[in-house]
Design a protein around this motif. Sequence first.
Motif, PDB file in Angstrom:
ATOM      1  N   ILE A 143       0.833  -1.202   0.000  1.00 36.41           N
ATOM      2  CA  ILE A 143       0.000   0.000   0.000  1.00 36.41           C
ATOM      3  C   ILE A 143       0.868   1.254   0.000  1.00 36.41           C
ATOM      4  CG2 ILE A 143      -1.694   1.344   1.300  1.00 36.41           C
ATOM      5  CD1 ILE A 143      -2.851  -1.128  -0.081  1.00 36.41           C
TER       6      ILE A 143
ATOM      7  N   SER B 141      -5.794  -4.210 -11.567  1.00 40.00           N
ATOM      8  CA  SER B 141      -6.751  -3.368 -10.848  1.00 40.00           C
ATOM      9  C   SER B 141      -8.186  -3.633 -11.272  1.00 40.00           C
ATOM     10  CB  SER B 141      -6.417  -1.889 -11.066  1.00 40.00           C
ATOM     11  OG  SER B 141      -6.542  -1.531 -12.426  1.00 40.00           O
TER      12      SER B 141
ATOM     13  N   PRO C  85      -8.372  -8.677 -10.943  1.00 37.31           N
ATOM     14  CA  PRO C  85      -7.556  -9.173  -9.831  1.00 37.31           C
ATOM     15  C   PRO C  85      -7.597 -10.691  -9.725  1.00 37.31           C
ATOM     16  CG  PRO C  85      -9.649  -8.378  -9.011  1.00 37.31           C
ATOM     17  CD  PRO C  85      -9.619  -8.033 -10.473  1.00 37.31           C
TER      18      PRO C  85
ATOM     19  N   LEU D 231      -3.635  -9.868  -4.859  1.00 40.67           N
ATOM     20  CA  LEU D 231      -4.765  -9.075  -4.374  1.00 40.67           C
ATOM     21  C   LEU D 231      -4.372  -7.764  -3.674  1.00 40.67           C
ATOM     22  CD1 LEU D 231      -7.746  -9.301  -4.720  1.00 40.67           C
ATOM     23  CD2 LEU D 231      -7.902 -10.513  -2.549  1.00 40.67           C
ATOM     24  N   PRO D 232      -3.413  -7.733  -2.751  1.00 41.98           N
ATOM     25  CA  PRO D 232      -3.045  -6.437  -2.161  1.00 41.98           C
ATOM     26  C   PRO D 232      -2.567  -5.440  -3.224  1.00 41.98           C
ATOM     27  CG  PRO D 232      -2.189  -8.221  -0.819  1.00 41.98           C
ATOM     28  CD  PRO D 232      -2.690  -8.844  -2.091  1.00 41.98           C
TER      29      PRO D 232
ATOM     30  N   ALA E  41      -3.337  -5.496  -6.477  1.00 44.24           N
ATOM     31  CA  ALA E  41      -4.482  -5.133  -7.309  1.00 44.24           C
ATOM     32  C   ALA E  41      -5.371  -4.117  -6.607  1.00 44.24           C
ATOM     33  CB  ALA E  41      -5.288  -6.388  -7.657  1.00 44.24           C
ATOM     34  N   ALA E  42      -5.566  -4.288  -5.305  1.00 43.11           N
ATOM     35  CA  ALA E  42      -6.395  -3.352  -4.541  1.00 43.11           C
ATOM     36  C   ALA E  42      -5.755  -1.968  -4.504  1.00 43.11           C
ATOM     37  CB  ALA E  42      -6.602  -3.876  -3.122  1.00 43.11           C
TER      38      ALA E  42
ATOM     39  N   ALA F  52      -6.164  -0.424  -7.920  1.00 42.19           N
ATOM     40  CA  ALA F  52      -7.552   0.000  -8.127  1.00 42.19           C
ATOM     41  C   ALA F  52      -7.806   1.332  -7.427  1.00 42.19           C
ATOM     42  CB  ALA F  52      -8.511  -1.068  -7.600  1.00 42.19           C
ATOM     43  N   ALA F  53      -7.245   1.484  -6.241  1.00 42.29           N
ATOM     44  CA  ALA F  53      -7.373   2.760  -5.537  1.00 42.29           C
ATOM     45  C   ALA F  53      -6.637   3.867  -6.280  1.00 42.29           C
ATOM     46  CB  ALA F  53      -6.828   2.621  -4.118  1.00 42.29           C
TER      47      ALA F  53
END
Length: 272
Positions: free
Chosen positions: A135, A169, A172, A177-178, A180-181, A184-185
């Motif tokens: 992140i 994004s 996924p 997944l982390p 891709a998330a 996406a954000a």
Amino acid sequence: MSTAERVHIRPVAEAVLAARGAEQPLAGRVALVTGGSRGLGREIAIAFAAAGADVAVVSRKKDACVELAEELADATGRRVSAHAAHVADWDRLTGLLDEVDSELGPVDILVNNAGIAPLYPSLDEVSEELFDKVIGVNLKGPFRLMAAAGRRMAANGGGVILNISSIASVRPTAADLPYAAAKAALNTLTAGFAQEYGPTVRVNTILAGPFFTDISRAWDLAAFDEMAESWPLHRGGRPDEIVGAALYLCGPSAGFTTGALLAVDGGRLAAP
């Protein structure tokens, strides 16, 4: 073809000649490229210098940035600076902008390219440290740079921000997944910052597909080739194939384009 053959890093002078056109659409601009010493960021930095921009190459490893900056300056005659920065370090980023301003002038093109997608055995084994790191690099850093650089651009008459996201994004998998998330954000931030800093600052995103950068050395090429057969172009991308979209979105021809997501993925998103 082996992974090493696919991940071919061209000498800077050769890459500059390939990227140079009759016109220099970025002449007089100052571009900051994060993750700029290798992979897609390296190709973007080379292309932008060939297109007339002065370029700040940024990554965590100063030596790699210095090496590329020196070669690129020699090959293009442009001013190219090297900067060490971890984009997840919130407090470092305003200082980074100040450094570039001091050496090259105010940044009017920002490319948020730095990204990480570490492997993990399963979703329930993703650690808090890994999650926070993903992140931090893929979302927190770009947010802070867009906020700080965008405000300065708006005050200075305008600019362009380009985010490098991923087709993950919007497609996924459990294996990414982390990442891709976070991407996406980042797509969402593109729309928000386009509204915040328009009309003088444009903000767009490239949804990158699978490119043969150094990251691809960990791929199972046989499995990848089998999967790619269902895509329109039947292959992964060369790093230099990101250049056309980046030059377009950051250049004057895209003057009416902001808040956009452009897939550069060999047609992967068009496939079933």
